[in-house]
Design a protein around this motif. Structure first.
Motif, PDB file in Angstrom:
ATOM      1  N   UNK A 251      99.744-105.225  16.887  1.00  6.48           N
ATOM      2  CA  UNK A 251      99.898-106.468  16.122  1.00  6.48           C
ATOM      3  C   UNK A 251     101.359-106.890  16.033  1.00  6.48           C
ATOM      4  N   UNK A 252     102.269-105.927  16.124  1.00  7.90           N
ATOM      5  CA  UNK A 252     103.701-106.234  16.073  1.00  7.90           C
ATOM      6  C   UNK A 252     104.227-106.726  17.421  1.00  7.90           C
ATOM      7  N   UNK A 253     103.325-106.899  18.400  1.00  7.72           N
ATOM      8  CA  UNK A 253     103.731-107.375  19.724  1.00  7.72           C
ATOM      9  C   UNK A 253     104.145-106.262  20.663  1.00  7.72           C
ATOM     10  N   UNK A 254     103.921-105.007  20.279  1.00  6.69           N
ATOM     11  CA  UNK A 254     104.304-103.868  21.110  1.00  6.69           C
ATOM     12  C   UNK A 254     103.104-103.396  21.939  1.00  6.69           C
ATOM     13  N   UNK A 255     103.397-102.641  22.956  1.00 11.98           N
ATOM     14  CA  UNK A 255     102.314-102.072  23.758  1.00 11.98           C
ATOM     15  C   UNK A 255     102.851-100.900  24.566  1.00 11.98           C
ATOM     16  N   UNK A 256     101.959 -99.999  24.933  1.00 14.18           N
ATOM     17  CA  UNK A 256     102.237 -98.922  25.894  1.00 14.18           C
ATOM     18  C   UNK A 256     101.006 -98.833  26.782  1.00 14.18           C
ATOM     19  N   UNK A 257     101.132 -99.226  28.032  1.00 17.65           N
ATOM     20  CA  UNK A 257     100.001 -99.244  28.962  1.00 17.65           C
ATOM     21  C   UNK A 257     100.254 -98.259  30.098  1.00 17.65           C
ATOM     22  N   UNK A 258      99.360 -97.277  30.227  1.00 21.35           N
ATOM     23  CA  UNK A 258      99.451 -96.305  31.316  1.00 21.35           C
ATOM     24  C   UNK A 258      98.582 -96.766  32.484  1.00 21.35           C
ATOM     25  N   UNK A 259      99.047 -96.501  33.689  1.00 20.81           N
ATOM     26  CA  UNK A 259      98.283 -96.849  34.883  1.00 20.81           C
ATOM     27  C   UNK A 259      98.662 -95.888  35.999  1.00 20.81           C
ATOM     28  N   UNK A 260      97.976 -96.002  37.117  1.00 19.58           N
ATOM     29  CA  UNK A 260      98.289 -95.142  38.269  1.00 19.58           C
ATOM     30  C   UNK A 260      98.521 -96.021  39.497  1.00 19.58           C
ATOM     31  N   UNK A 261      99.295 -95.499  40.434  1.00 22.71           N
ATOM     32  CA  UNK A 261      99.558 -96.203  41.696  1.00 22.71           C
ATOM     33  C   UNK A 261      99.492 -95.186  42.832  1.00 22.71           C
ATOM     34  N   UNK A 262      98.824 -95.571  43.913  1.00 24.64           N
ATOM     35  CA  UNK A 262      98.685 -94.664  45.052  1.00 24.64           C
ATOM     36  C   UNK A 262     100.050 -94.290  45.627  1.00 24.64           C
ATOM     37  N   UNK A 263     100.168 -93.049  46.024  1.00 25.87           N
ATOM     38  CA  UNK A 263     101.420 -92.572  46.622  1.00 25.87           C
ATOM     39  C   UNK A 263     101.824 -93.427  47.812  1.00 25.87           C
ATOM     40  N   UNK A 264     100.852 -93.795  48.651  1.00 31.45           N
ATOM     41  CA  UNK A 264     101.169 -94.552  49.860  1.00 31.45           C
ATOM     42  C   UNK A 264     101.515 -96.008  49.568  1.00 31.45           C
ATOM     43  N   UNK A 265     101.341 -96.446  48.314  1.00 30.59           N
ATOM     44  CA  UNK A 265     101.705 -97.817  47.934  1.00 30.59           C
ATOM     45  C   UNK A 265     103.093 -97.893  47.296  1.00 30.59           C
ATOM     46  N   UNK A 266     103.671 -96.750  46.967  1.00 28.28           N
ATOM     47  CA  UNK A 266     104.911 -96.757  46.186  1.00 28.28           C
ATOM     48  C   UNK A 266     106.044 -97.484  46.898  1.00 28.28           C
ATOM     49  N   UNK A 267     106.217 -97.211  48.170  1.00 29.62           N
ATOM     50  CA  UNK A 267     107.394 -97.729  48.875  1.00 29.62           C
ATOM     51  C   UNK A 267     107.454 -99.251  48.870  1.00 29.62           C
ATOM     52  N   UNK A 268     106.318 -99.895  49.042  1.00 27.49           N
ATOM     53  CA  UNK A 268     106.319-101.350  49.194  1.00 27.49           C
ATOM     54  C   UNK A 268     105.903-102.105  47.940  1.00 27.49           C
ATOM     55  N   UNK A 269     105.266-101.426  47.001  1.00 25.57           N
ATOM     56  CA  UNK A 269     104.709-102.144  45.849  1.00 25.57           C
ATOM     57  C   UNK A 269     105.342-101.762  44.518  1.00 25.57           C
ATOM     58  N   UNK A 270     106.172-100.745  44.495  1.00 27.25           N
ATOM     59  CA  UNK A 270     106.748-100.300  43.222  1.00 27.25           C
ATOM     60  C   UNK A 270     108.191-100.760  43.103  1.00 27.25           C
ATOM     61  N   UNK A 271     108.484-101.484  42.043  1.00 25.20           N
ATOM     62  CA  UNK A 271     109.860-101.896  41.753  1.00 25.20           C
ATOM     63  C   UNK A 271     110.149-101.564  40.299  1.00 25.20           C
ATOM     64  N   UNK A 272     109.981-100.295  39.965  1.00 20.06           N
ATOM     65  CA  UNK A 272     110.084 -99.856  38.578  1.00 20.06           C
ATOM     66  C   UNK A 272     111.374 -99.081  38.346  1.00 20.06           C
ATOM     67  N   UNK A 273     111.731 -99.005  37.075  1.00 20.53           N
ATOM     68  CA  UNK A 273     112.902 -98.215  36.711  1.00 20.53           C
ATOM     69  C   UNK A 273     112.665 -96.755  37.071  1.00 20.53           C
ATOM     70  N   UNK A 274     113.695 -96.115  37.624  1.00 19.26           N
ATOM     71  CA  UNK A 274     113.692 -94.688  37.949  1.00 19.26           C
ATOM     72  C   UNK A 274     112.721 -94.321  39.077  1.00 19.26           C
TER      73      UNK A 274
END
Length: 810
Positions: free
Chosen positions: A263-286
């Motif tokens: 309700x305070x506008x916060x969120x924590x959403x967990x998800x998964x991404x295939x290992x073979x998709x990381x190189x081209x589809x992941x632009x995340x911190x760290x």
């Protein structure tokens, strides 16, 4: 019959050396360019596929927003791995990485330090889960004990013979002693672990066993059981929030519920991404490793398609145009009994010979160009000559190209009517002109589109380079590993500052270039509810930080060593004041706590607000940040005066060596570090320029050939016009204007498509250019200029011919 058709095809090709040279050369360039791009795309798409069961391995991601802008992270908390293994039955195996950055190694009996750029703490099952090739050691037990490590072959060779390395000891970061328990093969370049050479057991890392759900420091990978997929674990993953994270948060916010948190506008959403998709589809911190971008793959795929289409269109255009000169030959063939199928086979044979000749030349061109492309793209791509699949695909593609390129000319020519062509009526009535015009329009539309793309990418990179970053990156030397100097770091800084070529220097935990950072929760004094939390970075700096990097104050003052209370002072950026809901003036004097409970015993008084400066990529908004005085060591930034930089760096290195003779002097300039963030875009811009130039060149080859044919076909008309008093300029204009009309239509088609495509590309950047009219005008004018230069040569050449000679020509 086949042998006879082959002979005739070869003789026909030799009779038209100019036409067939254009066709062959154009196709060869298209094939070479397309082959190089396809090899690049294959390399990008093959990332991480070499690992065991790669299709079943996923990484856990988290999208979080708490007291500030949302973040997309590739790291989760330490206890997440155990919770997944216990609560989600579809998961077979879990592993965590805790990247540790640059690490020094040295033998016990040697003070010579060897730096490894990327080391990581890792769980014990890294070899078995990813199927790494273990050269020496037990893959199942190598990391079972604390202070054990696995090295790549290249890393271990710097200290011992790989075959005798097991059981030997190395000192890590001049502190703990580790035992080598395994040696693995060097990791493939197209993997997320390519840059990692040191793997240390997490069994000896206490942080890995803490129940700290609030800290996100671990790249966590899972292996799903057979017949399980990502959809099966989506709900249980998200359930971790209520099951674990909320109870953890209740230690600091008693009674908080998931509903109140959201309700305070916060969120924590967990998800998964295939290992073979990381190189081209992941632009995340760290992210671990250097990632690409799927959008660049799409762009390059279109460029490859355009190149081969342009080359094929050239073939079709020139073949149908010059087929008019062979009209009588076809009429005689039909009169003597040749049927339509025989004529089609004959012309397909000719196109096949040209295509396979182009294939050989194109392969040679690709082989010559590939080393230069590898330097540009930072790849190690090679042509897989030993692969049967490669040759099968190549020859299949060549046959398809021959059929596609040669089929229309063959069918077009087989339709000639003997009676009409043998009467000589008819070069103008045999048809094909509209299709040739359409193909020229298509060619130049593609070329204009690529010109627009090149200009937009270049403009965006120029914008990034010239934008006011809020700090000075020019003439700033960054020195790493200051923590190795321990208590000598301060005196090292002061001695460096005494150099006449040094303007200022600062010791700090972070600088505004890429590095591993984490956020913390801060609270204004008296506001401890979760709605009041401010999630921001806390950098520990010294008193010279602001001056060295030319940071600008919006309100308040800088840290002052003469004011004792500044040891508990804080400077925040404009984004932080916005999240706090206060103006830069109102926030001055407010006290801020870092955390709650025992963590909040120390408060920091805000004494200044610094203007926002870009410490992350311009794809992201500037997030909240705070600066505090501390003796923390990580980097030393040295602001240099104009002059001989090499001499200054040499002097600084001499001071370094006097204090740490066993550790190499690791430095770089800040502008180089800044440019690394946009290396993908920079490479894309250069690739755009190269292949846009190729596409324009191919289009011009076709236009050049058509202009030559057009001038030859109208040679008597030109003679008559000259006899009647037409000037060279008037004739040149008449011969050129029809082609320029086609280019004009191509420009009108390409401009909106180019605007749409490049506007979509720019959406990835929070700070970006607007595509102005100037880019479209420049693209249009460049296309017109290129077309005019291409056509005018043949037009002028035809216009200056003696009219007597023209009128005698049959």
């Amino acid at each position: 019959m086949f042998k006879n058709q082959l002979k005739i095809a070869w003789r026909s090709i030799k009779k038209q050396p100019f036409l067939n040279a254009l066709n062959t050369f154009g196709l060869a360039i298209g094939i070479a360019g397309t082959l190089i791009i396809c090899l690049f795309i294959y390399d990008e798409l093959s990332y991480d596929q070499m690992f065991l069961d790669s299709e079943r391995i996923h990484r856990i991601n988290v999208d979080a927003k708490f007291g500030g802008p949302g973040r997309e992270m590739s790291q989760v908390s330490a206890p997440m791995a155990g919770a997944i293994l216990n609560d989600i039955p579809q998961v077979e195996e879990v592993i965590r990485f805790r990247p540790w950055g640059t690490t020094s190694l040295n033998k016990i009996d040697s003070r010579e330090l060897v730096l490894e750029d990327n080391a990581t703490w890792v769980d014990t099952n890294v070899v078995s889960m990813f199927g790494l090739k273990m050269l020496y050691g037990d893959p199942l037990k190598a990391l079972e004990q604390p202070n054990s490590m696995i090295l790549t072959k290249s890393a271990v060779e710097k200290h011992f013979e790989p075959s005798s390395a097991i059981g030997r000891e190395l000192i890590v970061n001049e502190g703990q002693t580790f035992t080598i328990t395994g040696v693995i093969e060097d990791l493939p370049q197209n993997s997320f672990l390519a840059e990692y050479s040191v793997f240390m057991s997490l069994m000896g890392f206490q942080d890995a066993f803490q129940n700290e759900w609030g800290n996100h420091n671990y790249n966590t990978f899972i292996k799903l059981k057979h017949n399980a997929d990502a959809a099966d674990i989506a709900a249980p993953l998200q359930g971790m929030m209520e099951r674990y994270l909320i109870p953890y948060a209740q230690q600091f916010f008693p009674g908080i519920t998931l509903k109140e948190f959201e309700a305070a506008g916060n969120y924590v959403n967990y998800s998964s991404m295939k290992l073979t998709d990381l190189h081209l589809h992941s632009h995340r911190a760290e992210d671990m490793g250097r990632n690409g971008d799927i959008n660049n793959i799409y762009i390059l795929s279109f460029i490859a398609l355009f190149l081969i289409l342009l080359a094929s269109i050239n073939f079709m255009n020139l073949s149908t145009a010059y087929s008019l000169k062979r009209a009588k030959e076809i009429g005689i063939r039909k009169t003597l009994g040749s049927n339509k199928k025989g004529i089609i086979r004959q012309f397909l044979m000719e196109s096949g010979l040209i295509t396979f000749g182009s294939l050989i030349i194109g392969l040679a061109m690709a082989w010559i160009a590939l080393p230069f492309f590898n330097d540009l793209a930072e790849k190690a791509i090679s042509i897989p000559y030993s692969s049967p699949v490669f040759w099968l695909v190549l020859f299949a593609a060549a046959i398809l190209l021959a059929l596609c390129s040669g089929s229309y000319p063959a069918f077009f020519m087989s339709k000639f009517r003997p009676a009409r062509v043998l009467k000589g009526s008819g070069e103008t009535s045999l048809g094909g002109a509209k299709l040739r015009s359409g193909l020229v329009i298509f060619q130049f539309a593609i070329s204009v589109f690529l010109i627009i793309g090149t200009l937009v990418v270049g403009e965006q990179l120029q914008f990034i380079q010239n934008k006011d970053l809020g700090y000075s990156k020019d003439q700033v030397l960054l020195i790493n590993n200051l923590n190795r100097l321990n208590n000598q770091a301060g005196s090292f800084k002061e001695e460096v500052k005494q150099l006449s070529q040094v303007a200022d220097a600062t010791l700090s935990e972070f600088v505004p270039t890429p590095s591993s950072r984490t956020d913390s929760s801060f609270f204004l004094e008296g506001k401890t509810d979760q709605e009041s939390a401010v999630n921001m970075q806390g950098w520990r700096v010294d008193y010279d930080y602001m001056n060295t990097l030319d940071l600008k104050l919006v309100s308040g003052r800088d840290f002052d060593p003469s004011i004792a209370t500044d040891s508990t002072a804080m400077i925040i950026n404009e984004s932080a004041t916005k999240v706090l809901g206060l103006s830069p003036e109102e926030v001055l004097g407010k006290r801020v706590a870092n955390g709650l409970g025992e963590d909040a015993l120390s408060y920091y008084t805000v004494i200044g607000v610094v203007k926002n400066f870009h410490f992350e990529s311009m794809r992201n908004v500037v997030r909240p940040l705070s600066l505090r005085i501390s003796n923390s060591l990580g980097y030393m930034a040295v602001k240099l005066k104009s002059g001989n930089f090499e001499e200054t760096v040499s002097k600084i290195q001499g001071i370094w060596d006097s204090r740490s003779p066993g550790l190499s002097f690791d430095y770089r300039f800040m502008d180089d570090s800044f440019n690394e963030v946009y290396e993908n875009e920079r490479r894309l811009g250069k690739i755009f320029i190269i292949f846009t130039s190729l596409s324009i060149f191919i289009a011009c080859l076709g236009l050049f050939g058509l202009a030559a044919f057009n001038a030859h076909k109208r040679i008597k008309e030109i003679g008559v016009r000259k006899v009647l008093g037409a000037s060279v300029g008037q004739i040149t204009y008449r011969l050129s204007v029809d082609f320029l009309k086609l280019v004009g239509i191509a420009i009108l088609i390409a401009l909106p498509i180019g605007w749409f495509a490049m506007n979509r590309w720019l959406q990835d950047f929070t700070y970006r250019i607007e595509i102005g009219v100037g880019i479209f005008l420049a693209s249009a004018l460049l296309a017109i200029l290129i077309a005019m230069l291409t056509v005018s040569y043949q037009s002028i050449k035809a216009a200056i011919v003696n009219p007597v000679k023209s009128l005698r020509t049959e």
